[in-house]
Enzyme design. Structure first.
Site, PDB file in Angstrom:
ATOM      1  N   ASP A  63       0.846  -1.200   0.000  1.00  0.00           N
ATOM      2  CA  ASP A  63       0.000   0.000   0.000  1.00  0.00           C
ATOM      3  C   ASP A  63       0.876   1.242   0.000  1.00  0.00           C
ATOM      4  OD1 ASP A  63      -2.419  -1.438   0.019  1.00  0.00           O
ATOM      5  OD2 ASP A  63      -2.284  -1.727   2.179  1.00  0.00           O
ATOM      6  N   LYS A 123       0.352  -7.809  -2.697  1.00  0.00           N
ATOM      7  CA  LYS A 123      -0.916  -7.237  -3.155  1.00  0.00           C
ATOM      8  C   LYS A 123      -0.677  -5.892  -3.822  1.00  0.00           C
ATOM      9  CE  LYS A 123      -4.543  -4.688  -1.239  1.00  0.00           C
ATOM     10  NZ  LYS A 123      -5.697  -4.422  -0.390  1.00  0.00           N
ATOM     11  N   ASP A 130      -5.755  -6.459  -6.583  1.00  0.00           N
ATOM     12  CA  ASP A 130      -6.996  -6.194  -5.831  1.00  0.00           C
ATOM     13  C   ASP A 130      -7.631  -4.890  -6.308  1.00  0.00           C
ATOM     14  OD1 ASP A 130      -9.003  -6.339  -3.946  1.00  0.00           O
ATOM     15  OD2 ASP A 130      -7.755  -5.603  -2.294  1.00  0.00           O
ATOM     16  N   LEU A 131      -8.304  -4.972  -7.462  1.00  0.00           N
ATOM     17  CA  LEU A 131      -8.900  -3.757  -8.042  1.00  0.00           C
ATOM     18  C   LEU A 131     -10.426  -3.734  -7.863  1.00  0.00           C
ATOM     19  CD1 LEU A 131      -6.698  -3.444 -11.269  1.00  0.00           C
ATOM     20  CD2 LEU A 131      -6.355  -2.406  -9.017  1.00  0.00           C
ATOM     21  N   LYS A 132     -10.992  -4.759  -7.278  1.00  0.00           N
ATOM     22  CA  LYS A 132     -12.430  -4.814  -6.938  1.00  0.00           C
ATOM     23  C   LYS A 132     -13.321  -4.289  -8.055  1.00  0.00           C
ATOM     24  CE  LYS A 132     -11.695  -4.488  -1.911  1.00  0.00           C
ATOM     25  NZ  LYS A 132     -10.254  -4.099  -1.843  1.00  0.00           N
ATOM     26  N   HIS A 162     -16.283  -3.556 -10.557  1.00  0.00           N
ATOM     27  CA  HIS A 162     -17.746  -3.425 -10.438  1.00  0.00           C
ATOM     28  C   HIS A 162     -18.198  -2.620 -11.643  1.00  0.00           C
ATOM     29  CE1 HIS A 162     -21.726  -2.491  -8.968  1.00  0.00           C
ATOM     30  NE2 HIS A 162     -21.529  -3.196  -7.877  1.00  0.00           N
ATOM     31  N   ASP A 163     -18.769  -3.315 -12.662  1.00  0.00           N
ATOM     32  CA  ASP A 163     -19.151  -2.618 -13.894  1.00  0.00           C
ATOM     33  C   ASP A 163     -20.080  -3.531 -14.688  1.00  0.00           C
ATOM     34  OD1 ASP A 163     -19.075  -0.801 -16.146  1.00  0.00           O
ATOM     35  OD2 ASP A 163     -17.122  -0.115 -15.428  1.00  0.00           O
ATOM     36  N   ILE A 164     -20.398  -3.156 -15.927  1.00  0.00           N
ATOM     37  CA  ILE A 164     -21.269  -4.016 -16.725  1.00  0.00           C
ATOM     38  C   ILE A 164     -20.527  -5.313 -17.046  1.00  0.00           C
ATOM     39  CG2 ILE A 164     -22.620  -2.104 -17.681  1.00  0.00           C
ATOM     40  CD1 ILE A 164     -20.965  -2.414 -20.288  1.00  0.00           C
ATOM     41  N   PRO A 165     -21.280  -6.393 -17.306  1.00  0.00           N
ATOM     42  CA  PRO A 165     -20.626  -7.698 -17.487  1.00  0.00           C
ATOM     43  C   PRO A 165     -19.514  -7.701 -18.532  1.00  0.00           C
ATOM     44  CG  PRO A 165     -22.986  -8.005 -17.217  1.00  0.00           C
ATOM     45  CD  PRO A 165     -22.763  -6.518 -17.279  1.00  0.00           C
ATOM     46  N   ASN A 166     -19.736  -7.057 -19.668  1.00  0.00           N
ATOM     47  CA  ASN A 166     -18.722  -7.078 -20.717  1.00  0.00           C
ATOM     48  C   ASN A 166     -17.417  -6.426 -20.256  1.00  0.00           C
ATOM     49  OD1 ASN A 166     -17.967  -7.519 -23.573  1.00  0.00           O
ATOM     50  ND2 ASN A 166     -17.875  -5.270 -23.580  1.00  0.00           N
ATOM     51  N   THR A 167     -17.540  -5.313 -19.550  1.00  0.00           N
ATOM     52  CA  THR A 167     -16.345  -4.591 -19.084  1.00  0.00           C
ATOM     53  C   THR A 167     -15.601  -5.391 -18.019  1.00  0.00           C
ATOM     54  OG1 THR A 167     -17.408  -2.498 -19.581  1.00  0.00           O
ATOM     55  CG2 THR A 167     -15.593  -2.421 -18.009  1.00  0.00           C
ATOM     56  N   THR A 203     -15.908  -4.441   4.976  1.00  0.00           N
ATOM     57  CA  THR A 203     -16.045  -4.420   6.441  1.00  0.00           C
ATOM     58  C   THR A 203     -16.088  -2.993   6.980  1.00  0.00           C
ATOM     59  OG1 THR A 203     -13.670  -4.696   6.563  1.00  0.00           O
ATOM     60  CG2 THR A 203     -14.991  -6.661   6.900  1.00  0.00           C
ATOM     61  N   GLN A 262      -7.890  -1.203  12.280  1.00  0.00           N
ATOM     62  CA  GLN A 262      -8.695  -2.407  12.049  1.00  0.00           C
ATOM     63  C   GLN A 262      -9.459  -2.724  13.330  1.00  0.00           C
ATOM     64  OE1 GLN A 262      -9.003  -4.003   9.268  1.00  0.00           O
ATOM     65  NE2 GLN A 262      -7.120  -3.971   8.085  1.00  0.00           N
ATOM     66  N   ARG A 294       0.587  -3.340   7.231  1.00  0.00           N
ATOM     67  CA  ARG A 294       1.513  -2.574   8.058  1.00  0.00           C
ATOM     68  C   ARG A 294       2.351  -3.403   9.016  1.00  0.00           C
ATOM     69  NH1 ARG A 294      -3.381   1.335   9.245  1.00  0.00           N
ATOM     70  NH2 ARG A 294      -4.345  -0.692   8.855  1.00  0.00           N
TER      71      ARG A 294
HETATM   72  O1  C5P Z   1      -2.072  -2.721   7.108  1.00  0.00           O
HETATM   73  P1  C5P Z   1      -3.120  -3.762   7.170  1.00  0.00           P
HETATM   74  O2  C5P Z   1      -2.625  -5.137   7.546  1.00  0.00           O
HETATM   75  O3  C5P Z   1      -4.349  -3.355   7.937  1.00  0.00           O
HETATM   76  O4  C5P Z   1      -3.547  -3.863   5.621  1.00  0.00           O
HETATM   77  C1  C5P Z   1      -4.619  -4.547   5.272  1.00  0.00           C
HETATM   78  C2  C5P Z   1      -4.774  -4.641   3.776  1.00  0.00           C
HETATM   79  O5  C5P Z   1      -5.978  -5.384   3.542  1.00  0.00           O
HETATM   80  C3  C5P Z   1      -4.981  -3.303   3.085  1.00  0.00           C
HETATM   81  O6  C5P Z   1      -4.412  -3.396   1.782  1.00  0.00           O
HETATM   82  C4  C5P Z   1      -6.482  -3.156   3.006  1.00  0.00           C
HETATM   83  O7  C5P Z   1      -6.905  -2.491   1.834  1.00  0.00           O
HETATM   84  C5  C5P Z   1      -6.963  -4.601   2.933  1.00  0.00           C
HETATM   85  N1  C5P Z   1      -8.295  -4.840   3.518  1.00  0.00           N
HETATM   86  C6  C5P Z   1      -8.574  -4.676   4.864  1.00  0.00           C
HETATM   87  N2  C5P Z   1      -9.796  -4.952   5.381  1.00  0.00           N
HETATM   88  C7  C5P Z   1     -10.741  -5.378   4.595  1.00  0.00           C
HETATM   89  C8  C5P Z   1     -10.494  -5.556   3.235  1.00  0.00           C
HETATM   90  C9  C5P Z   1      -9.245  -5.282   2.732  1.00  0.00           C
HETATM   91  O8  C5P Z   1      -7.730  -4.273   5.615  1.00  0.00           O
HETATM   92  N3  C5P Z   1     -11.903  -5.669   5.120  1.00  0.00           N
END
Ligand code: C5P
Length: 250
Positions: A24, A46, A73-75, A77-82, A138, A209, A230
């Site tokens: 990150d 990642k 990890d680009l998540k 979310h778009d139309i099916p073709n895209t 979350t 977290q 981290r």
């Molecule tokens: O630094 P840390 O261990 O909290 O990093 C967690 C990684 O997991 C980050 O890249 C964050 O985007 C991802 N993530 C998260 N919690 C989620 C989903 C993804 O911390 N529920």
């Protein structure tokens, strides 16, 4: 490559390679030096929205040249073709894991899963990317969820329903928190691949977290891969921090 075969091959990786270090950071140089500092056992990294926005596909190529497996990890979310086309690009980049939102719905998840099942495997890993569905972030509270999409369902029930839908559509697995893991394994069984963030090695600071688990707890609850940011990247010696966590798991 069918999903049962793919999931088995990913689960065969040694424990140290099933810890995904989240890069990150906002630049190519920082990502590469962090990846190098992980040492030989730091196989999986990642690449998320921040790094990909800053450094693009080139950072994926460069990390692969360092012998890293990529969780892209680009998540989507778009139309099916895209979404299907984007998943195809993730395959051509040689990613090992990629993500989309389960709330994107049946048609988009099916299209992406089909595109990946037909994608050619990467020459280095011998695998195509596994498609992971994100159920509900979350970070969303019950109250915020109610503003976006009012319903009498509890968040837990929505998570379960989206997870079931994702698996039925052909996704290879899920990203889910340690708190949701036991419930999802109880509903879906052992087959789906599960990747779990929100991990803190015993005795370390939880930071922002809220619901954290130790690496051992998450693996025991049924996680296949852990995403750790981290606790590794801000350690004085990231490679040593990663190795200490891996040692806890073997
Ligand atoms: O630094 P840390 O261990 O909290 O990093 C967690 C990684 O997991 C980050 O890249 C964050 O985007 C991802 N993530 C998260 N919690 C989620 C989903 C993804 O911390 N529920």
């Amino acid at each position: 490559m069918d999903r049962i075969q793919l999931i088995a091959r990913l689960r065969d990786l040694p424990a140290a390679r099933r810890i995904i270090t989240a890069l990150d950071v906002p630049s190519m140089d920082q990502a590469l030096s962090l990846a190098e500092s992980l040492g030989a056992s730091g196989g999986f990294v990642k690449v998320g929205l921040e790094l990909f926005s800053a450094a693009g596909p080139e950072v994926v190529h460069r990390l692969k040249n360092l012998d890293r497996d990529i969780f892209l990890d680009l998540k989507y979310h778009d139309i099916p073709n895209t979404v299907a086309s984007a998943a195809g690009v993730a395959a051509s980049l040689g990613a090992s894991l990629c993500t989309m939102h389960a709330s994107n719905g049946r048609a988009a998840m099916t299209a992406a899963a089909t595109a990946l099942s037909e994608a050619r495997v990467d020459s280095r890993t011998g695998r195509r990317p596994a498609l992971l569905a994100v159920t509900i972030l979350t970070s969303l509270s019950e109250q915020e969820m109610g503003e976006v999409s009012p319903s009498h369902d509890l968040l837990q029930d929505r998570i379960q329903r989206l997870a079931r839908l994702a698996w039925d559509c052909g996704c290879d697995g899920l990203v889910c928190s340690a708190a949701d893991l036991p419930g999802l394994r109880a509903t879906l069984g052992p087959e789906p691949l599960i990747v779990t963030p929100g991990i803190r090695p015993a005795g370390t600071d939880a930071g922002d977290q809220h619901r954290v688990a130790t690496p051992r707890e998450a693996m025991d609850a049924g996680a296949d891969f852990l995403v750790i940011g981290r606790s590794i990247t801000r350690a004085p010696d990231p490679g040593a921090a990663l190795q200490a966590i891996a040692a806890e798991l073997t």
